[in-house]
Design a protein around this motif. Structure first.
Motif, PDB file in Angstrom:
ATOM      1  N   GLN A 379       0.646  -1.254   0.030  1.00 43.53           N
ATOM      2  CA  GLN A 379      -0.020   0.026  -0.016  1.00 43.53           C
ATOM      3  C   GLN A 379       0.876   1.183  -0.017  1.00 43.53           C
ATOM      4  O   GLN A 379       1.510   1.429   0.802  1.00 43.53           O
ATOM      5  CB  GLN A 379      -0.698   0.087   1.352  1.00 43.53           C
ATOM      6  CG  GLN A 379      -2.340   0.039   0.750  1.00 43.53           C
ATOM      7  CD  GLN A 379      -3.185   0.437   2.102  1.00 43.53           C
ATOM      8  OE1 GLN A 379      -3.081  -0.141   3.147  1.00 43.53           O
ATOM      9  NE2 GLN A 379      -4.372   0.753   1.764  1.00 43.53           N
ATOM     10  N   SER A 380       0.748   2.208  -0.995  1.00 44.88           N
ATOM     11  CA  SER A 380       1.344   3.254  -1.141  1.00 44.88           C
ATOM     12  C   SER A 380       0.471   4.144  -0.434  1.00 44.88           C
ATOM     13  O   SER A 380      -0.493   4.197   0.100  1.00 44.88           O
ATOM     14  CB  SER A 380       1.658   3.684  -2.564  1.00 44.88           C
ATOM     15  OG  SER A 380       2.504   2.682  -3.146  1.00 44.88           O
ATOM     16  N   ALA A 381       1.293   5.637  -0.255  1.00 41.08           N
ATOM     17  CA  ALA A 381       0.549   6.793   0.317  1.00 41.08           C
ATOM     18  C   ALA A 381      -0.730   7.123  -0.306  1.00 41.08           C
ATOM     19  O   ALA A 381      -0.767   7.016  -1.655  1.00 41.08           O
ATOM     20  CB  ALA A 381       1.419   7.905   0.676  1.00 41.08           C
ATOM     21  N   LYS A 382      -1.772   7.402   0.242  1.00 40.43           N
ATOM     22  CA  LYS A 382      -2.944   7.735  -0.468  1.00 40.43           C
ATOM     23  C   LYS A 382      -2.849   9.184  -0.852  1.00 40.43           C
ATOM     24  O   LYS A 382      -3.423   9.503  -1.937  1.00 40.43           O
ATOM     25  CB  LYS A 382      -4.328   7.536   0.718  1.00 40.43           C
ATOM     26  CG  LYS A 382      -4.536   6.215   0.926  1.00 40.43           C
ATOM     27  CD  LYS A 382      -5.911   5.941   1.465  1.00 40.43           C
ATOM     28  CE  LYS A 382      -6.206   4.651   1.863  1.00 40.43           C
ATOM     29  NZ  LYS A 382      -5.384   4.162   3.053  1.00 40.43           N
ATOM     30  N   GLU A 383      -2.257   9.901  -0.037  1.00 36.31           N
ATOM     31  CA  GLU A 383      -2.402  11.442  -0.642  1.00 36.31           C
ATOM     32  C   GLU A 383      -1.262  11.454  -1.439  1.00 36.31           C
ATOM     33  O   GLU A 383      -0.155  10.676  -1.621  1.00 36.31           O
ATOM     34  CB  GLU A 383      -1.941  12.394   0.697  1.00 36.31           C
ATOM     35  CG  GLU A 383      -3.053  12.344   1.539  1.00 36.31           C
ATOM     36  CD  GLU A 383      -2.571  12.497   3.090  1.00 36.31           C
ATOM     37  OE1 GLU A 383      -2.412  11.492   3.506  1.00 36.31           O
ATOM     38  OE2 GLU A 383      -2.530  13.725   3.344  1.00 36.31           O
ATOM     39  N   ILE A 385       2.040  12.913  -2.116  1.00 38.37           N
ATOM     40  CA  ILE A 385       2.845  13.862  -1.637  1.00 38.37           C
ATOM     41  C   ILE A 385       4.180  13.768  -2.806  1.00 38.37           C
ATOM     42  O   ILE A 385       5.018  14.496  -2.388  1.00 38.37           O
ATOM     43  CB  ILE A 385       3.405  13.435  -0.288  1.00 38.37           C
ATOM     44  CG1 ILE A 385       3.790  11.933  -0.198  1.00 38.37           C
ATOM     45  CG2 ILE A 385       2.298  13.721   0.758  1.00 38.37           C
ATOM     46  CD1 ILE A 385       4.793  11.508   0.706  1.00 38.37           C
ATOM     47  N   ILE A 386       4.136  12.916  -3.652  1.00 31.37           N
ATOM     48  CA  ILE A 386       5.136  12.763  -4.454  1.00 31.37           C
ATOM     49  C   ILE A 386       5.117  13.783  -5.718  1.00 31.37           C
ATOM     50  O   ILE A 386       4.113  13.923  -6.296  1.00 31.37           O
ATOM     51  CB  ILE A 386       5.477  11.483  -4.836  1.00 31.37           C
ATOM     52  CG1 ILE A 386       4.362  10.679  -5.449  1.00 31.37           C
ATOM     53  CG2 ILE A 386       6.003  10.833  -3.666  1.00 31.37           C
ATOM     54  CD1 ILE A 386       4.304   9.656  -5.739  1.00 31.37           C
ATOM     55  N   LEU A 388       5.889  12.862  -9.392  1.00 31.44           N
ATOM     56  CA  LEU A 388       6.412  12.202 -10.326  1.00 31.44           C
ATOM     57  C   LEU A 388       6.684  12.639 -11.627  1.00 31.44           C
ATOM     58  O   LEU A 388       7.433  12.209 -12.350  1.00 31.44           O
ATOM     59  CB  LEU A 388       5.162  11.031 -10.656  1.00 31.44           C
ATOM     60  CG  LEU A 388       4.856  10.110  -9.564  1.00 31.44           C
ATOM     61  CD1 LEU A 388       3.499   9.264  -9.998  1.00 31.44           C
ATOM     62  CD2 LEU A 388       6.002   9.311  -9.602  1.00 31.44           C
ATOM     63  N   ILE A 489       4.895  20.475   4.996  1.00 27.93           N
ATOM     64  CA  ILE A 489       6.183  20.320   4.107  1.00 27.93           C
ATOM     65  C   ILE A 489       5.782  19.451   2.801  1.00 27.93           C
ATOM     66  O   ILE A 489       5.116  18.827   2.774  1.00 27.93           O
ATOM     67  CB  ILE A 489       7.162  19.578   4.960  1.00 27.93           C
ATOM     68  CG1 ILE A 489       7.600  20.264   6.370  1.00 27.93           C
ATOM     69  CG2 ILE A 489       8.288  18.715   4.074  1.00 27.93           C
ATOM     70  CD1 ILE A 489       8.182  19.332   7.433  1.00 27.93           C
ATOM     71  N   MET A 491       7.030  17.657  -0.499  1.00 32.27           N
ATOM     72  CA  MET A 491       8.237  16.723  -0.784  1.00 32.27           C
ATOM     73  C   MET A 491       8.653  16.975  -2.158  1.00 32.27           C
ATOM     74  O   MET A 491       9.433  16.276  -2.728  1.00 32.27           O
ATOM     75  CB  MET A 491       7.599  15.490  -0.852  1.00 32.27           C
ATOM     76  CG  MET A 491       7.336  14.729   0.681  1.00 32.27           C
ATOM     77  SD  MET A 491       8.703  15.176   1.445  1.00 32.27           S
ATOM     78  CE  MET A 491      10.187  14.270   0.896  1.00 32.27           C
ATOM     79  N   THR A 492       8.342  18.293  -2.845  1.00 31.91           N
ATOM     80  CA  THR A 492       9.034  18.407  -4.239  1.00 31.91           C
ATOM     81  C   THR A 492      10.548  18.750  -3.720  1.00 31.91           C
ATOM     82  O   THR A 492      11.059  18.948  -2.528  1.00 31.91           O
ATOM     83  CB  THR A 492       8.334  19.661  -4.742  1.00 31.91           C
ATOM     84  OG1 THR A 492       8.621  20.725  -3.833  1.00 31.91           O
ATOM     85  CG2 THR A 492       7.103  19.514  -5.006  1.00 31.91           C
TER      86      THR A 492
END
Ligand SMILES: [Zn+2]
Lengths: 696, 336
Positions: A379-383, A385-386, A388, A489, A491-492
């Motif tokens: 399971q990856s994060a639902k939000e 924050i990355i 791509l 915060i 995550m960029t």
């Protein structure tokens, strides 16, 4: 740290195991054996002890681990001392002023020793562990440190001040401007944060780190004061770090010694000194230990252990756990409620303070090999924050350029300040503790690194080399990022609370190559990535570009990069062409999913025009006029320059530029007779605006 | 007889035929709608049935004969053409005209491959700044100011409390803070810096940090993930061995060794005769790290692992010296 197998054998029964097997056993409980070598009839193991395991920094510590692994008992002896004569207290008194930094201080007095070389067995022991024998008394203190992990120090009693016929040892912080010459001959300027051992007049030793020359034991020494103390790790570490002194003693105090092992080591050393240097040990140690440090109790929920370790139930039954811990000297202290077991942690294990530490001990001793390997949910994060896009963009660029013949470089992010200044970077962020001038400042451009790569390869005969690099550039922020704690915060790449501005940049260089070749590479790249970047005459060109042969890259009127020849002042690179591109800025416009346009249904018409213009009119000026010409906009599909000519047949100071215009109406077939008037009007406009004439 | 002379004429003409065009013309002359055979049949309707039948059969047989002649001539022509092409040969042993071929840095290639494997396991890529606050790089990772663990990593300072990150682990903290609550699986690739330079150490190198936080994560998940990663990256028959170790921000912590791919565990120079090669460090996320970022360690648990990319690239490609990665010598780069 080095340990001797022979010494270990006296402490725990390991007769049936080879040195290799012992090394393997220790390695598998987290005491990695880095090397193994023979020393005469002994084998010496080099143990790498992690900073949390201060208890393992001695033969006793290693023997305790082996006993626990082999489920046997270690043969640890309690030393006995033959005391003679009057009380130590009559000769020496101890006053601890710095109670926090020194919770315990003990010493013994030995009178009438004879200082000489140690017996052969002791010299051999020390040499085998990589230590240099000095004299019998000093050698004993060193040996006991390696045997039991407790640092000791011997003072020449006769060199200490005796105001009332008695020595008054003080454990205090150094005075402002106090100076002490340590045993290594260095004159040390002390700070009030340093802890010293002093007599009534002067500092004698840097507590827990190194003794002083003024009280050194030498060949004339008759009476000694032997110190065994427990110093708090923080202070010792600060002093050792500031003075860059790492001694066997400070190394152990910094990591934490056993406050309740102080007297055992003191007695062991006193007895050994008496044995090999003679002398009488006065009655009783002086032992100042105002607040006894008791073992703490820590509870462990077996269910928690089972969940985190995934060890099979059979391995972690309470009975088994109790036995396992007991092997390490951790005794059962009853239960804590229904679900938890309670354990008493010996004071030589300051690393165990909470449940997770006991869980680690259990897994460590049972062994990771009993932990199953599983792959459960993915399971990856639902939000989201990355970022791509950034990953995709960088990957795309790298593979694109490498397919076009560019090689990828990776350079250090730091470089020479003076080199950077040659490129006009006057004030880059600097390292406070660089490895040297050549690594002293943080880069603000990828170009200096790439050019150094070109030079290196040039020396090896490389020609027409093309290199690129992507990486972060650093620039000071006007406002420094505040100490973070917020939840906002990102995550960029550019965290808003970052200390510095960090920009992801792409740069490339083509050695000895035409400007238009490199420009073509960028045009193809942009065609692939799809940001609408245009090439403009530069307004804000970095000083290392050729001012007349460089362009600025603009995206929505914002500067996103440069391309051009290097400034001729970079003589070696006068023919090299470079570009730079700010990836953070172009990122939002790149790799957008396209919507398919219907294929053209009706034929288009192409027209070529050859114009003669003044030589300082730019090709771009002509294209701009075409694009701005209103009547053509609805049917203009493409306009491009396909030839530029100067020379025979063209007047001096003029040049001929040929453009091709592609026209198409999406809804119907264009007719010649409706296109002609528009093209004529455009031609007229070009002549009027740019002073052009038609080349007939 | 007229039919007979047509036959012999055909034989002669087809045998002399020299091109496809000529052949086509001959075909039309004999078999075409107005060709000589068709002409023979004209006016046949006036003949009595017996004769008509006979003539029809004879013309048809002549037709077949001509068709066979055409096929034969075709074959002959094709053979001749083939011989001509063979004589127009080129020297295929001369070198090709290559478009320039570039290369991706071996670090990039190795990292891409690892990130790809991890993305199949649900790990999303994240990034963080290279200049870090002491808070993210140390404090939040359970390394307070005077902790001896700081000595494990010699640090470059930019300003007091500001460092070049010594590890990619601060991205763990940033990721968890950025998230409302777990689950999360992230992988961070990036540059890290240590104040250290010799034959085996470089002041800059690359790491991939992986972090997984969810309900019920155990050491078995960590072991499973790493085993799969190592097997995909090196070989399917690789095995891993975990040894207890210490990192301030994980507990329990472990060093991960993989079976030596060079000697298959028998012992060789590569594995220093141990049969094992150390490739990464890992552990369960320390409860105090979870607390620092507002995640309840009683509800959630997680694992983290850090891989040194240079080390893995050196192992994979047999690169002897870490400095080679940053010389960017074409003779090196071109090999990958
Ligand atoms: Zn091997």
């Amino acid at each position: 740290m080095h340990v001797s197998i022979q010494t270990l054998q006296k402490l725990v029964d390991i007769r049936n195991y080879s040195a290799e097997q012992i090394a393997e056993m220790l390695t598998m409980v987290g005491l990695e054996i880095e090397s193994q070598k023979s020393f005469e009839d002994d084998t010496i193991l080099e143990v790498s002890v992690t900073p949390n395991r201060s208890d393992a920094l001695s033969h006793y510590g290693i023997a305790r681990e082996l006993a626990a692994i082999l489920q046997t008992r270690a043969k640890f002896s309690t030393p006995t001392v033959k005391e003679l004569g009057g009380s130590s207290h009559d000769v020496a008194q101890v006053k601890i002023e710095a109670k926090k930094a020194c919770p315990r201080y003990a010493c013994r007095v030995i009178e009438g020793v004879e200082i000489k070389d140690s017996p052969e067995w002791l010299q051999k022991k020390l040499t085998s562990l990589g230590l240099k024998p000095i004299n019998n008394v000093v050698d004993v203190t060193n040996w006991v440190l390696f045997e039991r992990g407790q640092p000791l120090h011997a003072f020449d009693l006769n060199k200490l001040a005796k105001p009332n016929g008695r020595v008054l040892i003080q454990v205090r912080h150094a005075l402002e401007d106090e100076v002490l010459t340590t045993l290594d001959g260095e004159k040390r300027k002390l700070l009030p944060s340093d802890l010293v051992i002093a007599d009534a007049e002067k500092a004698l030793a840097l507590a827990g780190v190194m003794g002083g020359q003024n009280s050194e034991v030498d060949t004339s020494t008759k009476n000694i004061l032997l110190e065994s103390a427990y110093f708090a790790s923080t202070g010792i570490r600060k002093t050792a770090k500031r003075l860059q002194m790492s001694t066997d003693s400070s190394y152990r105090f910094e990591r934490g010694t056993d406050p309740n092992g102080v007297i055992l080591a003191l007695d062991r050393a006193a007895g050994l000194i008496q044995e090999i240097a003679g002398g009488k040990i006065r009655r009783g140690p002086v032992d100042v230990y105002p607040h006894i440090i008791e073992p703490i109790e820590v509870s462990l929920r077996p269910a928690r252990l089972a969940m985190l370790s995934a060890l099979p139930k059979s391995e972690i039954e309470p009975v088994k756990l109790r036995a396992l811990f007991l092997g390490l000297g951790i005794e059962t202290a009853g239960r804590a409620g229904h679900e938890a077991l309670k354990f008493r942690i010996p004071t030589y294990r300051p690393d165990i303070t909470e449940e997770i530490d006991l869980i680690e001990e259990a897994i460590r001793m049972i062994g990771f090999k009993h932990v199953p390997a599983e792959l459960t949910s993915h399971q990856s994060a639902k939000e989201n924050i990355i970022d791509l896009t950034l990953e995709k963009l960088e990957k795309e660029i790298k593979s694109f350029l490498s397919h076009l013949g560019f090689h990828e470089s990776i350079n250090y992010v730091f470089g020479s300040l003076s080199e950077y200044q040659k490129f006009g970077f006057e004030d880059p962020i600097r390292l406070q503790n660089p490895l040297g001038e050549e690594f002293s400042a943080l880069r603000q451009s990828l170009i200096p690194g790439l050019l150094s790569n070109i030079r290196l390869n040039q020396r090896h005969g490389a020609k027409k080399l093309a290199l690129f690099e992507t990486g972060v550039l650093f620039d000071s922020k006007n406002e420094q990022g505040s100490k973070p704690n917020s939840k906002s915060i990102s995550m960029t790449n550019m965290a808003p609370d970052a200390y510095a501005n960090e920009t992801l940049s792409l740069a490339g260089v083509m050695q000895d190559e035409d400007f238009y070749k490199l420009k073509g590479v960028l045009e193809s790249l942009f065609e692939r990535l799809r940001p609408s970047v245009c090439f403009k005459v530069p307004t804000n060109l970095p000083s290392y570009y050729h001012p007349g042969q460089s362009a600025e890259l603009l995206l929505n009127d914002e500067s996103v990069g440069f391309i051009g020849y290097l400034h001729p002042s970079f003589k070696e690179h006068a023919k090299d062409c470079i570009f730079e591109l700010n990836l953070d800025k172009i990122k939002p416009y790149c790799l957008k999913t396209v919507t398919m346009q219907p294929l053209p249904k009706f034929p288009g018409i192409e027209r070529d025009l050859a114009l003669i213009v003044d030589e300082d009119i730019l090709g771009g000026d002509i294209l701009e006029v075409v694009h701005a010409f209103e009547p053509i906009q609805k049917i203009l599909e493409d306009v491009s320059i396909f030839d530029v000519y100067q020379g025979k047949g063209i007047d001096k100071g003029k040049k001929s530029i040929a453009i091709s215009i592609a026209l198409r109406d999406k809804k119907r077939t264009l007719k010649e007779n409706e296109v002609q008037p528009i093209v004529d009007e455009l031609t007229e406009k070009l002549c009027k605006k740019l002073g052009a004439t038609i080349r007939g | 007889m007229q039919l007979e002379s047509i036959r012999s004429e055909a034989k002669l003409k087809f045998s002399k035929c020299k091109s496809r065009e000529e052949l086509e013309a001959l075909r039309v002359q004999f078999l075409g709608k107005k060709g000589s055979l068709a002409t023979m049949l004209k006016g046949m309707g006036a003949l009595e049935p017996e004769k008509r039948k006979k003539l029809g059969a004879e013309v048809n047989s002549a037709k077949s004969e001509v068709e066979a002649l055409i096929e034969k001539a075709k074959l002959k022509l094709a053979k001749k053409a083939e011989g001509k092409l063979l004589r127009e040969k080129i020297d295929i042993t001369l070198p090709g005209k290559n478009p320039a071929v570039g290369s991706l840095h071996p670090i990039t290639q190795t990292a891409n491959e690892i990130l790809e494997i991890l993305s199949h396991l649900g790990f999303d890529p994240v990034r963080g700044p290279e200049i870090e606050h002491d808070f993210y790089n140390f404090e939040a990772l359970n390394v307070p100011e005077d902790h001896p663990a700081r000595e494990m990593q010699d640090t470059f300072y930019i300003a007091p409390e500001v460092v070049l990150r010594t590890q990619t682990s601060p991205v763990q903290i940033r990721s968890m803070l950025a998230l409302e609550k777990p689950p999360m699986r992230v992988a961070c690739f990036g540059k890290v810096f240590r104040h250290d330079q010799d034959a085996t150490h470089s002041p800059m190198f690359h790491q991939i940090e992986i972090l997984c936080v969810d309900k019920g994560i155990s050491f078995a998940d960590l072991k499973g993930t790493l085993t799969l990663l190592v097997q995909r990256l090196f070989s399917q028959d690789s095995t891993v061995r975990l040894r207890p170790s210490f990192f301030p921000f994980t507990e329990p912590s472990a060093e991960v060794d993989m079976s030596c791919f060079s000697c298959k565990g028998k012992g060789c120079r590569l594995c220093k005769d141990t049969g094992w090669i150390e490739i990464l460090g890992c552990g369960l996320v320390h409860p105090s790290v979870l607390k620092t970022v507002g995640v309840d360690p009683e509800v959630y648990s997680g694992f983290a692992a850090g891989l040194g990319i240079e080390r893995i690239a050196m192992l994979r490609y047999g690169i002897p010296h870490i400095g080679l990665f940053y010389d960017n010598d074409l003779r090196f780069l071109k090999q990958f």
